[in-house]
Design a protein around this motif. Structure first.
Motif, PDB file in Angstrom:
ATOM      1  N   LEU A  78      -4.364   5.160   5.544  1.00 47.91           N
ATOM      2  CA  LEU A  78      -4.963   4.930   4.112  1.00 47.91           C
ATOM      3  C   LEU A  78      -3.625   4.729   3.276  1.00 47.91           C
ATOM      4  N   PRO A  79      -3.785   3.951   2.121  1.00 51.92           N
ATOM      5  CA  PRO A  79      -2.444   3.780   1.171  1.00 51.92           C
ATOM      6  C   PRO A  79      -2.146   4.886   0.748  1.00 51.92           C
ATOM      7  N   GLU A  80      -0.976   5.028   0.185  1.00 53.62           N
ATOM      8  CA  GLU A  80      -0.343   6.135  -0.731  1.00 53.62           C
ATOM      9  C   GLU A  80      -0.939   6.027  -1.971  1.00 53.62           C
ATOM     10  N   PRO A  81      -1.677   7.077  -2.459  1.00 53.61           N
ATOM     11  CA  PRO A  81      -2.366   7.354  -3.645  1.00 53.61           C
ATOM     12  C   PRO A  81      -1.479   7.004  -4.929  1.00 53.61           C
ATOM     13  N   LEU A  82      -1.985   6.368  -5.845  1.00 50.39           N
ATOM     14  CA  LEU A  82      -1.379   6.382  -7.287  1.00 50.39           C
ATOM     15  C   LEU A  82      -2.210   7.563  -8.161  1.00 50.39           C
ATOM     16  N   VAL A  83      -1.683   8.525  -8.410  1.00 50.56           N
ATOM     17  CA  VAL A  83      -2.286   9.640  -9.048  1.00 50.56           C
ATOM     18  C   VAL A  83      -1.960   9.846 -10.512  1.00 50.56           C
ATOM     19  N   THR A  84      -2.646   9.880 -11.487  1.00 52.38           N
ATOM     20  CA  THR A  84      -2.268   9.959 -12.784  1.00 52.38           C
ATOM     21  C   THR A  84      -3.198  11.066 -13.097  1.00 52.38           C
ATOM     22  N   GLY A  93       1.013  -1.272  -0.046  1.00 51.85           N
ATOM     23  CA  GLY A  93       0.070   0.065  -0.016  1.00 51.85           C
ATOM     24  C   GLY A  93       0.746   1.297  -0.074  1.00 51.85           C
ATOM     25  N   SER A  94       2.329   1.170  -0.329  1.00 52.74           N
ATOM     26  CA  SER A  94       3.029   2.217  -0.486  1.00 52.74           C
ATOM     27  C   SER A  94       3.685   2.393  -1.687  1.00 52.74           C
ATOM     28  N   VAL A  95       3.514   3.551  -2.545  1.00 55.43           N
ATOM     29  CA  VAL A  95       4.318   3.701  -3.732  1.00 55.43           C
ATOM     30  C   VAL A  95       5.936   3.832  -3.478  1.00 55.43           C
ATOM     31  N   ALA A  96       6.282   4.465  -2.465  1.00 58.99           N
ATOM     32  CA  ALA A  96       7.494   4.488  -2.435  1.00 58.99           C
ATOM     33  C   ALA A  96       8.241   3.142  -1.905  1.00 58.99           C
TER      34      ALA A  96
END
Length: 287
Positions: free
Chosen positions: A80-86, A23-26
């Protein structure tokens, strides 16, 4: 051995496994890099590169989850999870193609690490129970049982929303306009009576320490949030984990990411991520 070309062919899969697990982009990006470092040192032939890479990143993720458990227990407020934003309609980039809804990621968070690994590998990436058993060094029958339990758990809690993206975007934009305009009545009209809002500040910025339930409470909470003085606030329509959402920048820096779940043209759930640590990767992409 696995060469760089083969690894790049599977990078999307590796990121998808790691992100769904953590749940983490990094952290997912770190694990993909760690996977390459490990696999690039293998000198013997690898008959099944996809399986070998999936095994490596999954076990790295399981190790990371063990160390993350204590941190999650001490977390301030809702996690909350890190969001994937596009950008909307961004195409088939890694982030968009491998994204899942924030709501589903929260459900995955309630699984044990082993259940989460089996579910992700089987239900998302289509590995067989025999393959997964080999990856996790467990018996196939035991892994099959874990998989059935995880699938049942997710199905029982998985949100089911069928609103098309154009409806999601329209309702999201209309609700934002009502918030910015201070139109409490219109906000109430767009919120389902039993709506819930979660806000994740991680104890580092202002956010509600508990979920807000009910249209009246959620509307007043959000109205108070947007009325706070801000330096050059800008709202950007974006996709958040493949769903229409919003990115708020303040003084040019990412401040808030929000995404709503919608049913029957009304908002049933809102997730708001404000923890600056979880938005750091957005600052890098905007730089």
């Amino acid at each position: 051995m696995i060469d760089a070309t083969t690894f790049e062919q599977h990078r999307r899969m590796l990121f998808g496994i790691a992100y769904r697990m953590l749940g983490s982009v990094a952290d997912a990006e770190d694990l993909v890099q760690d996977t390459w470092l490990r696999c690039s040192q293998v000198s013997t032939p690898v008959d099944n590169p996809a399986g070998y890479l999936a095994r490596t990143v999954t076990n790295l993720a399981l190790n990371r989850l063990t160390s993350a458990a204590a941190t999650r227990e001490r977390y301030v407020g809702p996690w909350l999870p890190e969001p994937l934003v596009t950008q909307p309609d961004a195409g088939e980039g890694v982030e968009l193609a491998e994204s899942v809804s924030l709501a589903l990621l929260v459900v995955l968070e309630s699984l044990s690490p082993l259940e989460r690994a089996v579910f992700v590998l089987k239900e998302v990436f289509g590995f067989s129970f025999k393959e997964i058993a080999g990856m996790l060094e467990r018996g196939e029958a035991a892994v099959r049982q874990v998989g059935r339990r995880a699938r049942s758990h997710v199905q029982a809690r998985r949100p089911r929303y069928d609103a098309p993206d154009e409806v999601r975007r329209r309702v999201t934009d209309e609700f934002l306009a009502a918030c910015l305009g201070g139109d409490l009545n219109r906000m109430m009209e767009l919120l389902a009576p039993d709506v819930t809002a979660w806000s994740d500040g991680g104890g580092k910025v202002k956010a509600a320490l508990r979920p807000q339930h009910g249209a009246d409470k959620v509307a007043r909470f959000l109205a108070a949030v947007v009325s706070q003085p801000m330096d050059d606030p800008q709202v950007h329509p974006v996709d958040v984990n493949g769903r229409p959402g919003l990115l708020l920048t303040v003084a040019g820096r990412p401040d808030t990411v929000a995404c709503a779940e919608i049913a029957d043209a009304r908002i049933t759930e809102i997730r708001i991520i404000r923890n600056p640590d979880k938005l750091r990767h957005l600052a890098r992409t905007q730089a």
